[in-house]
Design an enzyme around this catalytic site. Sequence first.
Site, PDB file in Angstrom:
ATOM      1  CG  ASP A  41      -4.877 -69.015  50.776  1.00  0.00           C
ATOM      2  OD1 ASP A  41      -4.894 -68.699  51.987  1.00  0.00           O
ATOM      3  OD2 ASP A  41      -4.338 -70.048  50.349  1.00  0.00           O
ATOM      4  CG  HIS A 246     -28.440 -57.720  69.099  1.00  0.00           C
ATOM      5  ND1 HIS A 246     -28.815 -56.982  68.006  1.00  0.00           N
ATOM      6  CD2 HIS A 246     -29.494 -58.512  69.393  1.00  0.00           C
ATOM      7  CE1 HIS A 246     -30.043 -57.310  67.646  1.00  0.00           C
ATOM      8  NE2 HIS A 246     -30.478 -58.238  68.476  1.00  0.00           N
ATOM      9  CG  ASP A 263     -31.328 -64.985  71.675  1.00  0.00           C
ATOM     10  OD1 ASP A 263     -31.520 -65.882  70.834  1.00  0.00           O
ATOM     11  OD2 ASP A 263     -31.914 -63.886  71.631  1.00  0.00           O
ATOM     12  CG  ASP A 274     -34.461 -66.845  67.733  1.00  0.00           C
ATOM     13  OD1 ASP A 274     -33.692 -66.882  68.705  1.00  0.00           O
ATOM     14  OD2 ASP A 274     -34.819 -65.785  67.183  1.00  0.00           O
ATOM     15  CG  HIS A 355     -36.472 -56.828  72.537  1.00  0.00           C
ATOM     16  ND1 HIS A 355     -37.361 -57.865  72.435  1.00  0.00           N
ATOM     17  CD2 HIS A 355     -35.818 -57.014  73.721  1.00  0.00           C
ATOM     18  CE1 HIS A 355     -37.256 -58.651  73.493  1.00  0.00           C
ATOM     19  NE2 HIS A 355     -36.328 -58.156  74.294  1.00  0.00           N
ATOM     20  CG  HIS A 359     -38.018 -62.341  64.755  1.00  0.00           C
ATOM     21  ND1 HIS A 359     -37.626 -63.539  64.193  1.00  0.00           N
ATOM     22  CD2 HIS A 359     -37.327 -62.234  65.931  1.00  0.00           C
ATOM     23  CE1 HIS A 359     -36.739 -64.136  64.988  1.00  0.00           C
ATOM     24  NE2 HIS A 359     -36.551 -63.374  66.043  1.00  0.00           N
ATOM     25  CG  HIS A 366     -34.180 -61.323  62.689  1.00  0.00           C
ATOM     26  ND1 HIS A 366     -33.153 -60.487  63.037  1.00  0.00           N
ATOM     27  CD2 HIS A 366     -34.628 -61.837  63.854  1.00  0.00           C
ATOM     28  CE1 HIS A 366     -32.991 -60.484  64.349  1.00  0.00           C
ATOM     29  NE2 HIS A 366     -33.875 -61.309  64.861  1.00  0.00           N
ATOM     30  CD  GLU A 384     -37.189 -62.484  70.148  1.00  0.00           C
ATOM     31  OE1 GLU A 384     -36.106 -62.319  70.738  1.00  0.00           O
ATOM     32  OE2 GLU A 384     -37.270 -62.678  68.925  1.00  0.00           O
ATOM     33  CE1 TYR A 388     -33.208 -58.315  77.948  1.00  0.00           C
ATOM     34  CE2 TYR A 388     -35.142 -57.020  77.349  1.00  0.00           C
ATOM     35  CZ  TYR A 388     -34.331 -58.124  77.162  1.00  0.00           C
ATOM     36  OH  TYR A 388     -34.646 -59.035  76.187  1.00  0.00           O
ATOM     37  NE  ARG A 397     -33.764 -62.167  74.056  1.00  0.00           N
ATOM     38  CZ  ARG A 397     -32.605 -61.547  74.286  1.00  0.00           C
ATOM     39  NH1 ARG A 397     -32.584 -60.426  75.016  1.00  0.00           N
ATOM     40  NH2 ARG A 397     -31.468 -62.036  73.825  1.00  0.00           N
ATOM     41  CD  GLU A 399     -36.263 -65.994  70.621  1.00  0.00           C
ATOM     42  OE1 GLU A 399     -36.463 -65.626  69.452  1.00  0.00           O
ATOM     43  OE2 GLU A 399     -35.146 -65.882  71.188  1.00  0.00           O
TER      44      GLU A 399
END
Length: 430
Positions: A41, A246, A263, A274, A355, A359, A366, A384, A388, A397, A399
């Site tokens: 539940d 990610h 991040d 972000d 990447h 955005h 996003h 950002e 790597y 990175r 951002e």
Amino acid sequence: MRYAPIPQELFTRNRHNLVKHLKHSSVAIFNSNDVMPTNADGTMPFRQNSDLFYLSGIDQEKSILLLFPDARDERMKEILFVRETNDHILKWEGYKLTKEQAREVSGIKTILWTHEFKSVLHTLLSEVEHVYLNSNEHPRAVVEVESRDARFMKWMQQQYPLHKYERAAPLMHLLRAVKSEQEIELIQQACKITEKAFRRVLGFIKPGVMEYEIEAELYHEFIRNRSRGPAYQPIIASGANACILHYVDNNRACKDGELVLMDFGAEYANYASDLTRTVPVNGKFTKRQLEVYDSVLRVMKAATQMLVPGNTLRQYHQFVGTVMENELMQLGLLSESDVRNQDPQKPLYRKYFPHGTSHHLGLDVHDVGDKHRAFEEGMVFTCEPGIYIKEEGIGIRLENDILITGNGPVDLMANIPLDAESIERLMQKA
């Protein structure tokens, strides 16, 4: 809600802007998100549908907004349906909005109970030709669970097959891409909470600390500052984990001599922030780490200056790619001859920077927006870049969140430490 009350004028203005784009003799209907189940539940924490919140400010489940600007009855031009409470709900779940409270939050005069929706809708549709229905049309969305909007769409088309159906999503993408002054203030507040969280973890990180312990420090600072929590699942990636874009397991020990890429961003009143920072676990960058860090920072600064009205994402990313190529050559990762002879459709820098650079940011991390639309004042983008190097176990990175204005880009995270010297000084001071 934990956040401070938001002036209803924000939502009134948003509705006014939307109805200007509706065809004559139209209704537009927006549903709240479902309360998602776990097992037995249990349920997940409720997160309101971004479009419904944008248009009403209502942060409660089982809510419906109906807009009918051409209604002959003035009371029917805007109708908000909210869940009727009772003693049982009060005892087990707590307080729900009264009609007066819903009116105060949204600025909508006609407030009805959700169980009245179908009968009211049936009466109104005799005056309507077009019906705008909402759906998740984000280009990166992977929708595997049928949403409340999707179920409602099926029901509407089955019950009223002769009406003309229109898509609300393109209109919402058009409007939500440009933020109002009040929205920018809410995003700025989310950024301020994120700053507090980052400064907190700078004094916490050291060799032997677990990635999830850093994550826990972030949550602590978010919640104590009126945020519901993170705007998205935090990435706390030490060592080679930083090369996994990610990575969210956050279960490894941070080791001496390594970097940790973080991040994360707080949400505030459903608006996202972000941030990404990469810091040395022991408080001191190695020579090679510093070389790569400064390269990423130079790309970030150059990219930020391109976030101006009239530019486009295509032009922007082409420019950033050229800047990144030059930095990777300086780092010895690419050669001039290889770059000169590369396939333009498969640029070599993508091996180290796979990447996008930016955005939209807003109610969703996003956020919605047309990638072909030229940049406009009031848009908010992340910036950002990252490098790597899997072979070296280095992933960096950086951002920040950037507001586009007619006077140049405004960094909403300008107060958050960024350059390597500041990071080291703060970590060693702690």
